[in-house]
Design a protein around this motif. Structure first.
Motif, PDB file in Angstrom:
ATOM      1  N   ILE A 222      17.025  55.076  25.527  1.00 28.15           N
ATOM      2  CA  ILE A 222      15.682  53.774  25.979  1.00 28.15           C
ATOM      3  C   ILE A 222      15.649  55.013  27.483  1.00 28.15           C
ATOM      4  O   ILE A 222      16.140  55.012  28.453  1.00 28.15           O
ATOM      5  N   VAL A 223      14.241  55.721  27.524  1.00 30.90           N
ATOM      6  CA  VAL A 223      14.247  56.378  28.560  1.00 30.90           C
ATOM      7  C   VAL A 223      12.379  55.617  29.057  1.00 30.90           C
ATOM      8  O   VAL A 223      11.501  56.392  28.344  1.00 30.90           O
ATOM      9  N   ASP A 224      12.671  55.378  30.513  1.00 31.04           N
ATOM     10  CA  ASP A 224      11.624  55.333  30.815  1.00 31.04           C
ATOM     11  C   ASP A 224      10.933  55.461  31.135  1.00 31.04           C
ATOM     12  O   ASP A 224      11.083  56.554  32.202  1.00 31.04           O
ATOM     13  N   ASP A 225       9.564  55.631  31.836  1.00 30.48           N
ATOM     14  CA  ASP A 225       8.561  56.260  32.723  1.00 30.48           C
ATOM     15  C   ASP A 225       8.561  58.479  32.353  1.00 30.48           C
ATOM     16  O   ASP A 225       8.878  59.186  32.842  1.00 30.48           O
ATOM     17  N   ILE A 226       8.636  58.374  30.942  1.00 31.38           N
ATOM     18  CA  ILE A 226       8.635  59.960  30.018  1.00 31.38           C
ATOM     19  C   ILE A 226       7.778  61.206  30.803  1.00 31.38           C
ATOM     20  O   ILE A 226       8.200  61.862  30.890  1.00 31.38           O
ATOM     21  N   GLN A 227       6.709  59.876  31.845  1.00 29.12           N
ATOM     22  CA  GLN A 227       5.658  61.096  32.082  1.00 29.12           C
ATOM     23  C   GLN A 227       5.992  62.028  33.101  1.00 29.12           C
ATOM     24  O   GLN A 227       5.387  62.155  33.590  1.00 29.12           O
ATOM     25  N   TYR A 228       7.555  61.232  33.486  1.00 28.18           N
ATOM     26  CA  TYR A 228       7.336  62.480  34.995  1.00 28.18           C
ATOM     27  C   TYR A 228       8.670  63.388  34.248  1.00 28.18           C
ATOM     28  O   TYR A 228       9.610  63.801  35.100  1.00 28.18           O
ATOM     29  N   PHE A 229       8.450  63.809  33.100  1.00 29.97           N
ATOM     30  CA  PHE A 229       9.409  64.668  32.887  1.00 29.97           C
ATOM     31  C   PHE A 229       8.526  66.339  32.795  1.00 29.97           C
ATOM     32  O   PHE A 229       7.926  66.886  32.261  1.00 29.97           O
ATOM     33  N   THR A 230       8.472  66.375  34.139  1.00 31.04           N
ATOM     34  CA  THR A 230       7.285  67.513  33.957  1.00 31.04           C
ATOM     35  C   THR A 230       8.125  69.182  34.035  1.00 31.04           C
ATOM     36  O   THR A 230       7.657  70.123  34.513  1.00 31.04           O
ATOM     37  N   SER A 231       9.404  69.276  34.412  1.00 31.71           N
ATOM     38  CA  SER A 231       9.771  70.056  34.531  1.00 31.71           C
ATOM     39  C   SER A 231      10.457  70.482  32.857  1.00 31.71           C
ATOM     40  O   SER A 231      10.917  70.104  32.038  1.00 31.71           O
ATOM     41  N   LYS A 232      10.049  72.648  32.914  1.00 31.16           N
ATOM     42  CA  LYS A 232      11.215  73.184  31.612  1.00 31.16           C
ATOM     43  C   LYS A 232      12.211  72.799  31.140  1.00 31.16           C
ATOM     44  O   LYS A 232      12.155  72.471  30.345  1.00 31.16           O
ATOM     45  N   GLY A 233      12.598  72.366  32.064  1.00 32.11           N
ATOM     46  CA  GLY A 233      14.401  72.473  32.149  1.00 32.11           C
ATOM     47  C   GLY A 233      14.777  70.948  31.075  1.00 32.11           C
ATOM     48  O   GLY A 233      15.336  71.028  30.352  1.00 32.11           O
ATOM     49  N   THR A 234      14.715  70.568  32.029  1.00 35.70           N
ATOM     50  CA  THR A 234      14.438  69.183  31.629  1.00 35.70           C
ATOM     51  C   THR A 234      13.862  69.138  30.258  1.00 35.70           C
ATOM     52  O   THR A 234      13.842  68.115  29.309  1.00 35.70           O
ATOM     53  N   GLN A 235      13.116  69.354  29.612  1.00 32.70           N
ATOM     54  CA  GLN A 235      11.970  69.344  28.928  1.00 32.70           C
ATOM     55  C   GLN A 235      12.197  69.633  27.387  1.00 32.70           C
ATOM     56  O   GLN A 235      13.013  69.396  26.495  1.00 32.70           O
ATOM     57  N   ASP A 236      12.396  71.290  27.774  1.00 37.73           N
ATOM     58  CA  ASP A 236      14.076  71.668  27.000  1.00 37.73           C
ATOM     59  C   ASP A 236      15.169  71.054  26.452  1.00 37.73           C
ATOM     60  O   ASP A 236      15.521  70.937  25.033  1.00 37.73           O
ATOM     61  N   THR A 237      15.622  70.503  27.942  1.00 36.82           N
ATOM     62  CA  THR A 237      16.595  69.682  27.408  1.00 36.82           C
ATOM     63  C   THR A 237      17.195  68.240  26.010  1.00 36.82           C
ATOM     64  O   THR A 237      17.942  68.230  25.538  1.00 36.82           O
TER      65      THR A 237
END
Length: 455
Positions: A222-237
């Motif tokens: 469960i990932v809350d407030d997914i809209q805060y995934f703004t950095s490329k490294g976090t998104q890739d992971t």
């Protein structure tokens, strides 16, 4: 140093010269050569994610280095280590450098269930989640997921809506119900910000493979407030974690303050995956839902308030469930502090400090009258089956304004404008909302009609 290790060190020098220091340290320094036989170089890795990331981002460079040192026909395989003492584990072929063997299934050793901290809020359950008519779909989907997490049509479940409407409550309720049904399941709740901080720490400490191994063991993420995934490294992971869990029939539940179509700054490949399952909106509570939530909370806490006071609070605290609960807590605290029973005068006094006390709510009939006057059309035409452009526009405006300025549910609004369905009214509301963001003419029209409704 063996000949194999000497040759691998030559490869590492080539890689180091062509990569940033951090990329080399994270992805290649931990690799170890195990064997080179029959034209196949086998490298030891401790996570399937490392293989996926190298294959996706660095395979051309790695292939060039290996073939320069080991020969132009060299093939590559990875050996995934599961048991650190024996080095035993499945062999994974490189997709970028031709391999002699087929891919093997990956099994990861799981930590004991009792050592797993779910981070769930145990007070958030389905019993305390009052859905109301507009949010029944989200609740039913959540209950379905809790019965068969990962093996349902709602994977991922993407829950979206404004602040304080109950997204986090529902997501936690699903997780808690999964554990109630099967305590052996690994359920993890994490906010997007916490995930980002964990990833940053893992990167700085050269522990990204461990970070990935941990998340790949989760059964329900469960990932809350997914809209805060703004950095490329976090998104890739997260992209690789998402793929791994989804392909393994593990359940993903995501929340956001907006729909996947409205999220900015997140790569299309992730947004596409967010839409694979069900996107369920949690609507702002209407009057009846606010009243039901109040009554439920009062009953649970053993508190008695008069019907007039309950009506007054439900009519004036309109924006979110969180505000509703906060106002009730403030009212109870103030009553205790001044040693005074909760009457209407005290309620008005407390509420006036935290919310705008609104006059009596408008009716859908008054909204229809105002919109008809604005567009110079007959009120009856809005409720008719006519589908001219002007009447359709007026009907959309009535739906939007009635949703914003009356206490009626979407179904009640639909009934008032000619028996339209809940879904039809919701479509009109969303259509006007989208136009408000992009069209100055729509913004001007809505402002004029809202001004007319106030007078």
């Amino acid at each position: 140093m063996s000949e194999l290790n000497q040759q691998w060190q030559q490869c590492l020098r080539i890689l180091r010269d062509n990569l940033t220091a951090s990329a080399f340290r994270i992805w290649f320094a931990p690799l170890e050569p195990l064997s080179f036989s029959n034209g196949i170089l086998t490298l030891q890795v401790n996570s399937e994610y490392v293989v996926e990331y190298i294959e996706e981002n660095y395979i051309a460079l790695l292939s060039s280095a290996i073939r320069r040192v080991f020969g132009p026909t060299t093939r590559l395989e990875y050996r995934l280590v599961i048991d650190a003492t024996s080095g035993a584990g499945p062999t994974l072929p490189s997709q970028g450098i031709a391999s002699a063997k087929a891919s093997a299934d990956v099994a990861t050793e799981r930590a004991p269930r009792e050592a797993f901290d779910t981070q769930l809020n145990e007070t958030y359950t389905f019993d305390t989640f009052i859905a109301g008519e507009p949010n029944k779909l989200a609740r039913v989907a959540g209950l379905t997921i809790a019965q068969k997490p990962g093996y349902n049509a709602f994977n991922p479940l993407f829950i979206y809506g404004g602040s304080g409407v109950g997204k986090t409550h529902l997501a936690n309720a699903i997780g808690n119900q999964v554990l109630a049904n099967d305590p052996s399941k690994r359920v993890l709740y994490v906010s997007a910000n916490t995930f980002k901080l964990q990833y940053m720490a893992a990167t700085q400490e050269n522990k990204v493979p461990d970070f990935l191994n941990f998340y790949q063991q989760v059964d329900v993420l469960i990932v809350d407030d997914i809209q805060y995934f703004t950095s490329k490294g976090t998104q890739d992971t997260f992209f690789h974690i998402f793929n791994y869990l989804h392909q393994s029939h593990k359940q993903l539940i995501l929340t956001s303050d907006r729909s996947p179509l409205e999220i900015k700054g997140i790569e299309d490949r992730l947004l596409t995956r967010f839409k694979w399952g069900l996107s369920a909106e949690i609507m702002r509570p209407d009057y009846q839902l606010r009243r039901d939530i109040l009554c439920s909370k009062l009953h649970r806490d053993g508190i008695t308030l008069s019907e007039d006071i309950i009506d007054f609070i439900a009519a004036n605290v309109r924006d979110s469930i969180r505000d509703l609960e906060g106002v009730l807590a403030s009212l109870l605290a103030y009553s205790t502090l001044v040693n005074r029973d909760i009457d209407m005068a005290l309620t008005e006094q407390v509420l006036s400090r935290v919310v705008e006390i609104r006059p009596k709510s408008l009716t859908v009939k008054e909204v229809i009258h105002t919109v008809a006057e604005f567009f110079h059309i007959e009120e009856e035409s809005i409720c008719s089956t006519a589908r001219s452009r002007e009447i359709m526009l007026a009907r959309h405006m009535v739906s939007y304004l009635a949703k914003e300025h009356t206490d009626n549910s979407l179904s009640e609004i639909g009934d008032a404008i000619g028996g339209r369905t809940h879904a039809t009214v919701l479509h009109s509301v969303n259509l006007v909302r989208d136009q408000l963001d992009t069209d100055p003419v729509t913004r001007h029209r809505v402002a004029q009609m809202e001004a007319a409704l106030r007078h």
